[in-house]
Scaffold this active site. Sequence first.
Site, PDB file in Angstrom:
ATOM      1  N   GLU A 117      14.326  -3.927   0.999  1.00  0.00           N
ATOM      2  CA  GLU A 117      13.216  -3.238   0.781  1.00  0.00           C
ATOM      3  C   GLU A 117      11.844  -4.102   1.672  1.00  0.00           C
ATOM      4  O   GLU A 117      11.579  -4.997   1.124  1.00  0.00           O
ATOM      5  CB  GLU A 117      12.533  -3.095  -0.676  1.00  0.00           C
ATOM      6  CG  GLU A 117      11.262  -2.393  -0.738  1.00  0.00           C
ATOM      7  CD  GLU A 117      10.825  -2.397  -1.902  1.00  0.00           C
ATOM      8  OE1 GLU A 117       9.322  -2.376  -2.320  1.00  0.00           O
ATOM      9  OE2 GLU A 117      11.112  -2.834  -3.003  1.00  0.00           O
ATOM     10  N   ARG A 131       3.269  -3.995   4.184  1.00  0.00           N
ATOM     11  CA  ARG A 131       2.297  -4.699   4.053  1.00  0.00           C
ATOM     12  C   ARG A 131       1.610  -5.565   4.992  1.00  0.00           C
ATOM     13  O   ARG A 131       0.586  -6.333   5.018  1.00  0.00           O
ATOM     14  CB  ARG A 131       2.321  -5.604   2.518  1.00  0.00           C
ATOM     15  CG  ARG A 131       2.609  -4.671   1.199  1.00  0.00           C
ATOM     16  CD  ARG A 131       2.938  -5.962   0.223  1.00  0.00           C
ATOM     17  NE  ARG A 131       3.607  -5.260  -0.788  1.00  0.00           N
ATOM     18  CZ  ARG A 131       4.053  -6.086  -1.892  1.00  0.00           C
ATOM     19  NH1 ARG A 131       3.842  -7.174  -1.897  1.00  0.00           N
ATOM     20  NH2 ARG A 131       4.721  -5.201  -2.856  1.00  0.00           N
ATOM     21  N   THR A 156       6.053  -0.068  -0.474  1.00  0.00           N
ATOM     22  CA  THR A 156       4.616   0.083  -0.400  1.00  0.00           C
ATOM     23  C   THR A 156       4.463   1.344   0.416  1.00  0.00           C
ATOM     24  O   THR A 156       3.397   1.582   1.188  1.00  0.00           O
ATOM     25  CB  THR A 156       3.808  -0.990   0.320  1.00  0.00           C
ATOM     26  OG1 THR A 156       4.500  -2.318  -0.438  1.00  0.00           O
ATOM     27  CG2 THR A 156       2.303  -0.800  -0.131  1.00  0.00           C
ATOM     28  N   LYS A 179      10.984   3.361 -10.277  1.00  0.00           N
ATOM     29  CA  LYS A 179      10.667   2.165 -10.232  1.00  0.00           C
ATOM     30  C   LYS A 179       9.486   1.838 -11.370  1.00  0.00           C
ATOM     31  O   LYS A 179       8.441   2.614 -11.189  1.00  0.00           O
ATOM     32  CB  LYS A 179       9.856   1.575  -8.853  1.00  0.00           C
ATOM     33  CG  LYS A 179       9.161   0.352  -8.790  1.00  0.00           C
ATOM     34  CD  LYS A 179       8.687   0.212  -7.416  1.00  0.00           C
ATOM     35  CE  LYS A 179       7.760  -0.960  -7.301  1.00  0.00           C
ATOM     36  NZ  LYS A 179       7.294  -1.078  -5.759  1.00  0.00           N
TER      37      LYS A 179
END
Length: 220
Positions: free
Chosen positions: A50, A54, A78, A138
Amino acid sequence: MDVNMNVSGKLSALQVMRDAPVIPVIVLNDVKQAVLLARALVAGGIRMLEVTLRTPQALACIEAIARDVPDAVVGAGTVRSAADAQACAMAGARFVVSPGYTHAVGQACRDAGLALLPGVATGSEIMMAQEDGLSELKFFPALQAGGTAMLKAWSGPFGDVKFCPTGGVSMANAAEFLALPNVVCVGGSWLTPAEAVARGDWAQVTALAQQACLLVRKDI
């Protein structure tokens, strides 16, 4: 690790979660590090990667891993909008992890053929995700939102939901989460310490990945 999984076809969220006990949460500031880091994780037995959106370099890093590390399955973290999901698919991502859930993100992932692991922290959010056919979620931020006690409480009303707790999860407490029957894997950044990545200590990353693969979890 599900070594027999065919990583060339379309993935489901459950396949992403089942492949190893830990999904590494990766923050990359330099495209040059992306392929080397991915190879180090794969060498340690972790291939579901993952890469979080960011940093300005994130999409380029996803593209580099997708192109140059065939044994890795690169995903994007994200992801907060449909546009994010579309950009990740174009970069070569195979799955998406989001800090929350919206119908627009869910639809964009379905349209792009991306497996989606959306973040939830409340019962209402779980119900909204389930209305759109999502039952692998999640739990984020896991520690701050109630930790293992919350997951135990959810096992009653949401017994058909499987979780990947992320946020505050570390090697010190990962086993406690993985022992729960509704937890398939955990997410964490401890596999890719910023200082190790900065100095190019790929041997340390591989060792941390190998250690993570030894974690015991329920056979879900």
